[in-house]
Design a protein around this motif. Sequence first.
Motif, short mmCIF file in Angstrom:
data_model
loop_
_atom_site.label_atom_id
_atom_site.label_comp_id
_atom_site.label_asym_id
_atom_site.label_seq_id
_atom_site.Cartn_x
_atom_site.Cartn_y
_atom_site.Cartn_z
N ARG A 240 1.05 -1.26 -0.06
CA ARG A 240 0.07 0.06 -0.03
C ARG A 240 0.90 1.26 -0.07
N ALA B 52 -2.94 -3.81 -7.47
CA ALA B 52 -3.85 -2.74 -6.26
C ALA B 52 -5.01 -2.33 -7.16
N VAL C 173 -5.23 -4.82 -2.07
CA VAL C 173 -3.93 -5.11 -2.76
C VAL C 173 -3.79 -6.69 -2.65
#
Length: 403
Positions: A63, A220, A73
């Motif tokens: 992240r 992500a 993610v």
Amino acid sequence: MSSMLPPPATQALSYILPSEPLLLMGAGPVPIPHAVARANGVVINHLGETMDKVIAGVKAMARYAFQTESEKVLGVGGPSSGAMEMAMASFVWPGRRVLCLKSGTFSGRLGEMARGLGGEVTTLEPPVATPITAKMVEEALSRDRYDVVTIAQGETSCGLLNVELPEICAVAQKHGALMVVDAVCTLTTMPMQMDEWGIDAAVTGGQKGLSSIPGVSLIAFSERAFEVLEQRPSSRPHWCFDAKRAWAFWGSQQYHYTAPVPGVLALYEALRLICEETLPRRFERHRVSSLALQAGIEAMGLRLFVPAPQRLNSVVAIEVPEGVDGAKVRRHMSEVYNVEISGAFGLNIVRVGQMGEQCRSHNLFKVLYAMGMAFRREGAKLDVAAGLAALEEALGEAGRTVG
Ligand SMILES: Cc1ncc(COP(=O)(O)O)c(C=O)c1O
């Protein structure tokens, strides 16, 4: 039993591998730190409390790398192309309209994937080494409606940086299209602000900026994009690269497939080193290292393929001078100097990587010397000493940043 085939003649790997490993200074894979190599030699159960902690760590650190607060993610057991495939399979199904912003091989691959999924793909492709502008995208999105826009932040195949990526993301968002970004060769080498820029899916591989191993990647999704894929109306054609199924493992530690555990552990260590270095310092290391290398290359007498404003720092493309055989240059570098760089897909260039551990001053001097001498041997008129002096000067005080 009498019809059983005999085993083939075998050879220990040590007979195949060079006695001294080649220094990987191409467009990836790149050298990996010891901590990453050590982690890659460990196997633990892919389900269970220890792995849960590893997964939580990978997600939290990834992240930071993507600069997103999104929960969604995921690691991908597969190459960067697998993560690209997961992104495309999430948003594209028959009838979906995709605008593929193509700067070369890899950004074009996203369009190919979309076509394979039944999407209606329009490709916008400026001349080679010319970046895509927000104006071009605005025009295309004003003319027609698109569900998805795809782009590579850095196009490794020709060394181009799409400098207007933040503005392009804003245009896509304004027109309600999902934005898919290939950050395979750029993530952690230069800024990419997933949330701030409004990116819906960003992908990266292990073997480039992260300085981890190839074959384990990251993706992500923005929360809004994840809702789209969770509610897609048509059937899901992929199994391994299906984000919803993969989320069972990456979101709630349930079985999807047996995760490539050593690769995930390697990724953990690579991300930990990135977090310890911090992104601002890492970006600066890449910037200083690449600019110094570029100065050395030019001072030696070689020309860079992409003009400075849109030149990618993480992969530097160099024109092969008239009458010189780039493949022979690369072979000589490997055989004599133990340094490997990359060729290209149809362009008369060679490419030097500046990702992760490649951005260290000892590697810069080695690759520049080897390249200069090999080009000279093949007939290019170069001043290798001038190149090394320019590299030294450009590194200067900042050389300490590079390490
Ligand atoms: C920008 C970019 N995207 C995608 C890929 C594909 O990566 P992989 O070979 O890991 O599938 C590469 C590989 O060089 C790349 O540079």
